[in-house]
Design an enzyme around this catalytic site. Sequence first.
Site, PDB file in Angstrom:
ATOM      1  N   SER A 185       0.811  -1.032   0.110  1.00 39.61           N
ATOM      2  CA  SER A 185      -0.122   0.161   0.135  1.00 39.61           C
ATOM      3  C   SER A 185       0.777   1.221  -0.244  1.00 39.61           C
ATOM      4  CB  SER A 185      -0.858  -0.208   1.206  1.00 39.61           C
ATOM      5  OG  SER A 185      -2.046  -0.705   0.837  1.00 39.61           O
ATOM      6  N   TYR A 212     -10.882   2.045   5.384  1.00 43.77           N
ATOM      7  CA  TYR A 212      -9.589   1.715   4.450  1.00 43.77           C
ATOM      8  C   TYR A 212     -10.206   0.954   3.495  1.00 43.77           C
ATOM      9  CZ  TYR A 212      -4.759   1.211   3.066  1.00 43.77           C
ATOM     10  OH  TYR A 212      -3.451   1.257   2.383  1.00 43.77           O
ATOM     11  N   SER A 213      -9.958   1.240   2.268  1.00 48.00           N
ATOM     12  CA  SER A 213     -10.562   0.292   1.153  1.00 48.00           C
ATOM     13  C   SER A 213      -9.591   0.345  -0.124  1.00 48.00           C
ATOM     14  CB  SER A 213     -11.870   0.703   0.789  1.00 48.00           C
ATOM     15  OG  SER A 213     -12.286  -0.044  -0.431  1.00 48.00           O
ATOM     16  N   ASN A 214      -8.990  -0.562  -0.591  1.00 47.16           N
ATOM     17  CA  ASN A 214      -8.335  -0.640  -1.806  1.00 47.16           C
ATOM     18  C   ASN A 214      -9.023  -0.195  -3.047  1.00 47.16           C
ATOM     19  OD1 ASN A 214      -5.625  -1.749  -0.713  1.00 47.16           O
ATOM     20  ND2 ASN A 214      -6.831  -3.688  -0.431  1.00 47.16           N
ATOM     21  N   GLY A 218       3.199  -0.674   3.878  1.00 45.35           N
ATOM     22  CA  GLY A 218       2.288  -1.427   3.222  1.00 45.35           C
ATOM     23  C   GLY A 218       2.799  -2.793   3.357  1.00 45.35           C
TER      24      GLY A 218
END
Length: 396
Positions: free
Chosen positions: A71, A175-177, A318
């Site tokens: 990330s 939190y979201s990809n 990340g």
Amino acid sequence: MSESLHTTRTTEAGQDRPELEKAIQAFVDAGFAGMQMRVNDERGEWVGSAGVRKLGASANPPTNGRFRVGSSTKTFVATVMLQLVAEGKVELDSPAAGRLPQFGLDPRITVRMLLQHTSGLFNYTGEHHPEVETGLPAVGKEWVDNRFRTYQPEELVRFALSKPARFEPGTEWSYSNTNYTVAALLIEQVTGRPYAEELRQRILEPLGLRGTVAPGAQLDIPGPHAHGYSRYQDAGQWKVVDVTRQNPSLLYAAGDMISTTDDLHTFFSALNSGKLLPAWLLTEMRTPHPRSGALVYGLGLSVQDLGPSGGTVLHHNGSAPGGYGALMYSTPDGRNTLTASLTGGDAAIDPIDLIKEFAGLQDKLIKEVFCNGQAGPSSHNRSTIPSGTKPAEGDA
């Protein structure tokens, strides 16, 4: 597993940093296969590594090695988007739906909401707070068995949109990809070029980041690198699989990039010293959303208060499937940075215990580098350890 320590230095002649050698060795002693780290501060540049680059071998991780940064990719994508804002090609508070009509996005979702994780879009790698809702496989046996599959970014977004939104846009934080995959598609729509090309032209080439790439569906890590491993339970038995070769398209623009500690240092130092964005957008980037909790998240990075002894540091760490973890820290002026990579291995340790151990070691490391070893307040921004040793959270 070898626990030998290899250290190289590019500091002034005769300058040793035994406290940094001890700090990275502690991660290996805790159960990680290897670690490479780079520190740039008023004493110069220090580079070192500990552990092994591959299980069953004795060589240390290469200090110039490439790795999957997970990330930390998001900070690069946010920077490209904010450059487009600076150029007047997109507005930070404009709706994303009109630019991407094929998805039928909620018209209330803005560019800002995507970058700060307040859109409410379901995270396509799964939700874990407070209940678990399964997403696309990102850890464990199911991911290992499917690790060569190619995902299209539109496929990732449509999967997320097939799930109920977590909340009304702008009302909460999660939190979201998915947010960053949508952001990359928006970059492509605005510019007419692939996000990887915009990344190359705007950041990689100007800064000379020759070890950094957005790999698409490329399976291999080019150049020197440490191996990554997935450790998971199958039918009650622990298994360890070398998954260095994998298809990173699962995390398109959310966690797919490959880089080096040197390149991460160059990028994050340039960003925070004002070389990539105008001051007003850097301020926006560093303004955390009040509902982002312990992560203290702004637009593509987190803000951490280390107290009087350390001041403020900015970061975006990340983790990537297959045992790769990345650390990327900087002072607000970009002068002092810490960048590192960790790899998981075959240590017979409970994943929960490893998570706890990592959190403590990370706190000590940050205080050593930015607080001269002084104990400041324990600001527990979300820790990131190599994927496969914990459930798939938002920092994949």
